[in-house]
Each structure stands twice: as structure tokens, then as C-alpha cells.
Design a protein around this motif. Sequence first.
Motif, PDB file in Angstrom:
ATOM      1  N   ILE A 239     -29.428  -6.870   9.366  1.00 55.03           N
ATOM      2  CA  ILE A 239     -28.343  -7.747   8.934  1.00 55.03           C
ATOM      3  C   ILE A 239     -27.678  -7.132   7.717  1.00 55.03           C
ATOM      4  N   ASN A 240     -26.366  -7.010   7.797  1.00 57.83           N
ATOM      5  CA  ASN A 240     -25.563  -6.616   6.634  1.00 57.83           C
ATOM      6  C   ASN A 240     -24.606  -7.745   6.304  1.00 57.83           C
ATOM      7  N   ALA A 241     -24.469  -8.032   5.035  1.00 53.12           N
ATOM      8  CA  ALA A 241     -23.558  -9.088   4.593  1.00 53.12           C
ATOM      9  C   ALA A 241     -22.924  -8.676   3.277  1.00 53.12           C
ATOM     10  N   ALA A 242     -21.698  -9.128   3.052  1.00 50.34           N
ATOM     11  CA  ALA A 242     -20.995  -8.771   1.818  1.00 50.34           C
ATOM     12  C   ALA A 242     -19.993  -9.852   1.457  1.00 50.34           C
ATOM     13  N   HIS A 243     -19.825 -10.041   0.159  1.00 48.22           N
ATOM     14  CA  HIS A 243     -18.747 -10.868  -0.387  1.00 48.22           C
ATOM     15  C   HIS A 243     -18.042 -10.059  -1.453  1.00 48.22           C
ATOM     16  N   PHE A 259     -18.039 -10.809   4.874  1.00 47.82           N
ATOM     17  CA  PHE A 259     -18.418 -10.007   6.032  1.00 47.82           C
ATOM     18  C   PHE A 259     -19.877 -10.241   6.372  1.00 47.82           C
ATOM     19  N   ALA A 260     -20.180 -10.253   7.675  1.00 49.67           N
ATOM     20  CA  ALA A 260     -21.566 -10.342   8.143  1.00 49.67           C
ATOM     21  C   ALA A 260     -21.677  -9.596   9.459  1.00 49.67           C
ATOM     22  N   ALA A 278     -22.864  -7.077  16.485  1.00 51.14           N
ATOM     23  CA  ALA A 278     -21.834  -8.088  16.267  1.00 51.14           C
ATOM     24  C   ALA A 278     -21.441  -8.051  14.805  1.00 51.14           C
ATOM     25  N   GLU A 279     -20.138  -8.121  14.535  1.00 45.98           N
ATOM     26  CA  GLU A 279     -19.674  -8.170  13.145  1.00 45.98           C
ATOM     27  C   GLU A 279     -18.447  -9.065  13.050  1.00 45.98           C
ATOM     28  N   TYR A 280     -18.411  -9.804  11.963  1.00 45.04           N
ATOM     29  CA  TYR A 280     -17.293 -10.718  11.710  1.00 45.04           C
ATOM     30  C   TYR A 280     -16.826 -10.522  10.278  1.00 45.04           C
ATOM     31  N   GLN A 281     -15.522 -10.508  10.103  1.00 47.21           N
ATOM     32  CA  GLN A 281     -14.959 -10.374   8.755  1.00 47.21           C
ATOM     33  C   GLN A 281     -13.767 -11.305   8.583  1.00 47.21           C
ATOM     34  N   HIS A 282     -13.772 -11.991   7.455  1.00 46.99           N
ATOM     35  CA  HIS A 282     -12.613 -12.787   7.042  1.00 46.99           C
ATOM     36  C   HIS A 282     -12.051 -12.138   5.787  1.00 46.99           C
ATOM     37  N   ARG A 283     -10.803 -11.763   5.850  1.00 43.54           N
ATOM     38  CA  ARG A 283     -10.171 -11.096   4.717  1.00 43.54           C
ATOM     39  C   ARG A 283      -8.816 -11.738   4.455  1.00 43.54           C
ATOM     40  N   GLN A 284      -8.581 -12.114   3.208  1.00 43.86           N
ATOM     41  CA  GLN A 284      -7.268 -12.634   2.855  1.00 43.86           C
ATOM     42  C   GLN A 284      -6.832 -12.045   1.519  1.00 43.86           C
ATOM     43  N   GLN A 285      -5.599 -11.600   1.503  1.00 42.82           N
ATOM     44  CA  GLN A 285      -5.049 -10.969   0.302  1.00 42.82           C
ATOM     45  C   GLN A 285      -3.531 -10.958   0.411  1.00 42.82           C
ATOM     46  N   ARG A 286      -2.883 -11.200  -0.698  1.00 40.79           N
ATOM     47  CA  ARG A 286      -1.424 -11.125  -0.686  1.00 40.79           C
ATOM     48  C   ARG A 286      -1.020  -9.667  -0.500  1.00 40.79           C
ATOM     49  N   SER A 287      -0.141  -9.424   0.450  1.00 39.95           N
ATOM     50  CA  SER A 287       0.256  -8.057   0.779  1.00 39.95           C
ATOM     51  C   SER A 287       1.308  -7.552  -0.204  1.00 39.95           C
ATOM     52  N   ALA A 288       1.185  -6.261  -0.545  1.00 42.10           N
ATOM     53  CA  ALA A 288       2.148  -5.616  -1.443  1.00 42.10           C
ATOM     54  C   ALA A 288       3.071  -4.728  -0.622  1.00 42.10           C
ATOM     55  N   TRP A 314       5.645 -19.304  -3.591  1.00 44.34           N
ATOM     56  CA  TRP A 314       5.264 -19.970  -2.350  1.00 44.34           C
ATOM     57  C   TRP A 314       4.679 -19.013  -1.309  1.00 44.34           C
ATOM     58  N   ALA A 315       4.729 -17.718  -1.576  1.00 37.56           N
ATOM     59  CA  ALA A 315       4.218 -16.753  -0.600  1.00 37.56           C
ATOM     60  C   ALA A 315       2.704 -16.882  -0.479  1.00 37.56           C
ATOM     61  N   LYS A 316       2.199 -16.807   0.734  1.00 40.25           N
ATOM     62  CA  LYS A 316       0.774 -16.946   0.998  1.00 40.25           C
ATOM     63  C   LYS A 316       0.138 -15.577   1.254  1.00 40.25           C
ATOM     64  N   PRO A 317      -1.173 -15.498   1.130  1.00 44.83           N
ATOM     65  CA  PRO A 317      -1.852 -14.240   1.467  1.00 44.83           C
ATOM     66  C   PRO A 317      -1.785 -13.966   2.973  1.00 44.83           C
ATOM     67  N   VAL A 318      -1.897 -12.698   3.312  1.00 50.19           N
ATOM     68  CA  VAL A 318      -2.124 -12.307   4.701  1.00 50.19           C
ATOM     69  C   VAL A 318      -3.596 -12.551   5.010  1.00 50.19           C
ATOM     70  N   THR A 319      -3.870 -13.260   6.089  1.00 41.88           N
ATOM     71  CA  THR A 319      -5.249 -13.564   6.484  1.00 41.88           C
ATOM     72  C   THR A 319      -5.562 -12.847   7.787  1.00 41.88           C
ATOM     73  N   ILE A 320      -6.674 -12.118   7.799  1.00 45.54           N
ATOM     74  CA  ILE A 320      -7.093 -11.379   8.989  1.00 45.54           C
ATOM     75  C   ILE A 320      -8.538 -11.745   9.303  1.00 45.54           C
ATOM     76  N   ASN A 321      -8.751 -12.326  10.467  1.00 46.39           N
ATOM     77  CA  ASN A 321     -10.098 -12.632  10.956  1.00 46.39           C
ATOM     78  C   ASN A 321     -10.403 -11.717  12.136  1.00 46.39           C
ATOM     79  N   SER A 322     -11.487 -10.966  12.035  1.00 51.16           N
ATOM     80  CA  SER A 322     -11.810 -10.000  13.083  1.00 51.16           C
ATOM     81  C   SER A 322     -13.237 -10.186  13.563  1.00 51.16           C
ATOM     82  N   LEU A 323     -13.418 -10.030  14.867  1.00 49.74           N
ATOM     83  CA  LEU A 323     -14.729 -10.115  15.506  1.00 49.74           C
ATOM     84  C   LEU A 323     -14.870  -8.925  16.442  1.00 49.74           C
TER      85      LEU A 323
END
Length: 757
Positions: A239-243, A259-260, A278-288, A314-323
Motif C-alpha cells: 500500500i502506498n498513500a500520500a497527501h 493518493f492511494a 489499483a491507484e486513485y488520485q484526487h488532485r485540485q489546483q488552480r491552473s496557471a 471567482w475562478a475555481k481550481p482544476v480538479t482531476i480524479n483518476s483511477l
Amino acid sequence: MANKIKSGAVTGSRVARQTRRKLLITLIAAATANMAHAQSDSDQPNKSMTGARQSGPAPAVSETALPTVTVTGAGTGADSYRRSSASIATFGDASLLDTPASISVITRGQLDDQQSRLLSEVVRNDAAVGDNYAPVGYYENFTIRGFALDLASSYQINGMSIAGEQNVALENKESVEILKGLAGLQSGMAAPGGLINYVTKRPADVRSVTLETDSRGSRYLAADIGALFGEQKQFGIRINAAHETLHSYVNDADGERNFASLAADWVITPQARLQFDAEYQHRQQRSAPGYQLLGGTAIPSNVSPDKLLGAQPWAKPVTINSLNLNLRLDLDLAPDWHAYVAASRSRVVIDDNSAFPYGCGYGSTCGEGGTPARYFSASGDFDIYDYRFPDDTRRNDQLQAVLQGRFDTGKLRHDLTLGASTFRRTVAQSDGVNEYVGSDNIYNPNPIVYAPSTATPDASYLRLDSRQKSLFAVDRLSFNPQWQLIAGARQVWVNERAFDISGAATRTTDKTLLLPQIALVYKPQADLSLYTSYSKGLTMGGQAPWWTENAYAFLAPTVSRQIEAGVKYDWRGQLSLSAAIFQMSKPYEYPMPDAGGFSYVQQGTETHRGIELSAAGQVSKQLRLTASLALIQARAEDTGTAAYDGHQAINVPRLRAALYAAYAVPEVAGLSLLGGWQYSGSKAATREGNVDVPAYHLFNAGLRYKTSWWGRSTVLRLSVDNLFDKRYWKDVGEYIGDGYLHLGAPRTARLSVQYDF
């Protein structure tokens, strides 16, 4: 052979005298039993109880079973930055010396020493690879040998295709393999530049935690925990996990990542092994977003990498969920025959949000000097768009079956690979919101705030459905120890349909193509090989920019060709040296100016010629390194637009070089000095080749200190990237037909501690 030694060093731990004696006796017994089978290459992986992947037939197994010896640890001292085998150019692990292709492998040790988190921080080790629209806060893409990779087909995990619209996590990766050149035989439809393959860590007895911060206050926590269990250690999990809390060097572009991953192995029988990832990642960050040419002809000057263009509250972050899911069953059918079946799914969902600066069509200064509306004005004015495209979904599914065996016909030895694969790629998008809300200037110290658009995005619908079936065969014929002929081909059946919002098909492509590859390898001695090869590839067509007459249209697949020759040498089994010369060509895709504006077309030929040099491994007892150099001439001819013919292609420097080294200080046990250098020549920022961004040098420095805390192995790492705080343009590539310029990161320091428990 039941004995196995897991790579990894246990530093500073105290082992009881009796345990040491037993371990020594076991190792001596293992060495004696295997002396007749000893191999000169210390990096060649052993077949382990956990079912490590192998190519070709399984070796004969000794009837004498020895006790399992497991040495745990993070591998911080054993990695020489060199690998002698890779799976990216074959259908299983194969010796790089015998593989007629240009391949580089970035090892786990180098990833750790460079404290890499993004692929852009990995590929900088290979001079043949460059950024191609890789902004902060968004998914990255790259070029290999000057050709942009295809996000649909150029990225893999364990040899299976993934959706490239994600920043793949590195915590659970053992290495990153880069194949430079055509990969039609290996993957079917793919960009001509090559492939990037992530190799995952396998289960092992390991327990490690890493803490990290940087000079901007980012925080990072990762854990790597694994175990082998069962009476014969036939089961394994890891198991690998990261914040990660991301504090970007770009103002107001912070974010976070979670990430996990799970890797599981099961040795069902001595002849059958099952692997699951199996790996899942949730990443959100305002894009430059990047800059654009001023007036379409000038590079912006006196701009800072910390400025967020078009910043709006009012600009929101870009959110990317990957599996990403991967399942593989290996079967040893006979002493010389092996088979495997693999299945994978990769799904990425992107909520693309931005206050996006683009062009100057609504500004009063846009027409000055004849500025096209898709560029910033000559004085730096730009338009701001409320850009929202939620639920942008990309999915890759693949199923592959492979049979590998060895047999003789007279004096010829055949290593045969037969296989079948089916692949499906779907893209679902909405028409989104892309509305002008106001204008600003790149030199304005206080961004003007505008109200967002009142429009709402519509529902996502299927835009593209691409299916590919293929049969492939490869035969490696060994005439004698010096000469090998590798002949192979993949028969591909492609069916693609593109749709509009009503569900009506706007394009249907049915294409059948044979993709051959042939290579000759000559080995005048065991550690030296020379090769030459010819191959043919099939590439998905590009998507037309929104401002063309055929806006958003997907063009038909195209055929590319390559010839290559090279030489590889393993010096003393510890330093790998290689050189390659190549020529690659494909149809030229671009927005062609015409009476009505522009039409996105395939016309003319784009040809890249070049030379690559590389080295990786242990130079001396104290010094290990990787080094590479790439010289590339990239030109288009017969395009129908004279201004685009006969000069260096956009975003491709003629010369690029990279060096990274680690030096173990003899006087201080456990201390290594780290350093790197990157060079990029000037790059054309337009298809006309009339605007260049300047060349640059970058220097990195750091140190690694291995010690013991509370009787446990501990590694401290400090790295400083861009040591002299150089201002440079790292990327002037195109994205869906529009050109952008991205500034490189300023000086950044990182400090981490890795503790094994």
C-alpha cells in the motif's frame, strides 16, 4: 530456485550475532548452488515468489529448495541509477543490450534523490524529451524526439494503456521507462515520438514513511507499507498513500493532492501468478495559464513566473480524479513456454475551471500592427474568459493476451511472441462555458476584477469512440552468439466515430493497416551490440482548434515511418553507454490559412532527424550518474504554406543536454553530494520560425545523508532546483492549435526525511 533476495539496504540496524551467522550460511549455500548459473549483470531481476514479470520461457527450476532470505529496506543505497532490462519495447522484461531501440530508465533511487513528484521532474533526465504544454495546475504533456505525445495512447502503466490526461502519481512506481521512437509494434496506434511506461512497485516486506517540505511551505506525507505472508510467502500486498498540500510559486495557484494505491500478488501455483494494481488520485489546483506572443511576433519581457495571469476571485481550481486498474495472470506452460493475460482500465474525470487569458479580440489595441485575435496585443493587452468544462471524462480500456516461447529449427534459435489485443478509448465532454468577461494587461500590477458569466455548462456527451483490435507476432532469430534478426508485425483494425451534441456521427473512420518492424543486432562481444531497424506506426489524428472552419473535428489516423541505427555498450557491467541516429517522418498537421480563414488539415511531411547519446550507471565506487544529449533537426516540407517549410519546427531545440550525478563523500559515511545540469538550445515559438525563445542552462544541487535513528534506517535529502534562479521559457508548445509560452520554476529548495520502521 526458491531462494530470493529482495533488493534494499538496511542501514544502521543492529542484528543479533546468531541471526547474522544463519544469514551468512544461507547466502553461501545459495551462491554455491547457483554458481553455474551466475550472470554478469547484477541488475538482472530474479524470479521471485511474488511473481515478478519475465519475458520468454521460464528457466528450469532447481529441485533443491533453499530457505527464503528476505532483506527489507527502502533500497536507498543499492540503486546505481542503471537498469539492464526494461519491458517497454517488448512484451516482458528484456535486456536493453539486446533490444534494438533507444530506451532510458529512470530508477526509483533517482526519483527519490531528485524528490520527483511530477513527470516533468522525471523526464528532465532525458535530453530527447521536452515539455509540450505543461502548465502549473494542469495535466502535463511532452515531446519525444520533437513529436508531441498522444494523450490517448502514449502513456502506460505496466505495459497497459492509460488516459494521459492526468499527472500520474510516483509514490508507487519502481521506475519510469521511456521508449524513444515509433512503437507501433508495441502498442498499435501511438504518437511517433514514443512511449512512457510507469512500472509499479511489487509487494515486499517494507515499512517506510516520508515527510517533506519546500521553500514555499508545501507539506508532504507519504507511506509505503507492504508484507509477504502465507506459509510459502505466496501472498503479498503493498500500500502506498500520500497527501500533499501544494504551495505553488505562482501566486494564488495553490492546491492539494491525495493518493492511494494497492498492489497485490498471489502465487497460485508454482506455474501460475496473479498480479493486481489499483491507484486513485484526487488532485485540485488552480491552473496557471501561459503567455502568448505580443502582437503575434514578440516574446513578453520583464514578466515574472509568480504572476497568475487573469486572476479572478471567482475562478475555481482544476480538479482531476483518476483511477487506474491493472490485472495480470502469468502462466508457465512448459519449460520454454510462457503466457499471460492482462486487462486494464484507466478513467480520468476533469473539472476544468479557469479565468483564462486568451487573445485580444475584444480589446481596443488588438488590431495594432495587424495582431491576430488569437494573440495578446503588442502592448500586452489580453482578454479574460470564464472557462468552465465540467465532467470532461476520458477512458481507456484494454485487454491483451501474449504467448511467448523458444524453440530451434536446425541451427536457428527462435524466441517467439504471439499476441492479441483489443483497445477502446472514449471521450465525453460538454460544450461548456467559454465566455468573454473583460480585458487586462500583463503589466498591470493590480488585476481588474470582473463578474463571471451567468451561463451554465450543458451536460457532457460522447464526443469520440475509438476502437482498435490487433494481432501481433515477433520472432527473434539467433543465428549464432553474434547475430540476431528481429522481425515482427502488428495487424491493426481501427474503427473511430466522432459525434456532435445530437449524437449524430460527424466522422467515421475504418482503417486496416499492417505495422511492420524489422531489426538486425550484431554483438561482436557479450557487452557490445550494434543494431539497425525499420518500423511503421499509426497515430490518431489531431483535433482542430475552435477558430478553424472545421472546429473541434478529429482528423483521421496517420501513418509514420522510422529508420534507426545504434550502438550499446555495458562497461564492466556497471555503466551503460548508448548512441543512436534516426530519421522519422509523418504527415504534417496544422491550421492552413485559406480564403475563409483557417482549416485544420493533414498536408505535407514533417521529418525529424537526430543523434542521441546517453550514459547511466556507476562510474566509480563513489560516483553514479545519468547523462544524455540530443541533436534534432525537425522540419516540414510541401505543406502548401511556404512560410512553414524548411525551418526548425515549433518548440524543438536543435540541442538539448542533461546530467545528474551523485557522489559519495569518502570522508563522511552515508553522505552523498547531488547535482544536475540541463541545457536547452533556443526554440521556435511560431510555425513560421520567425520568433525564438533563448537558450538556457539550469543547475541543481543537493545532498543525501543516510543514518540511523532509533536503530532504523533514515535518509535525509536536501535539493535545490534552479540553483541560480534562472528566468527562462521552458515550453512554447501548442495546445489544440494555439501557442502558449510558459515560464520555468524559480529557485526551489526541498527537504525530506525518509524513515524505515
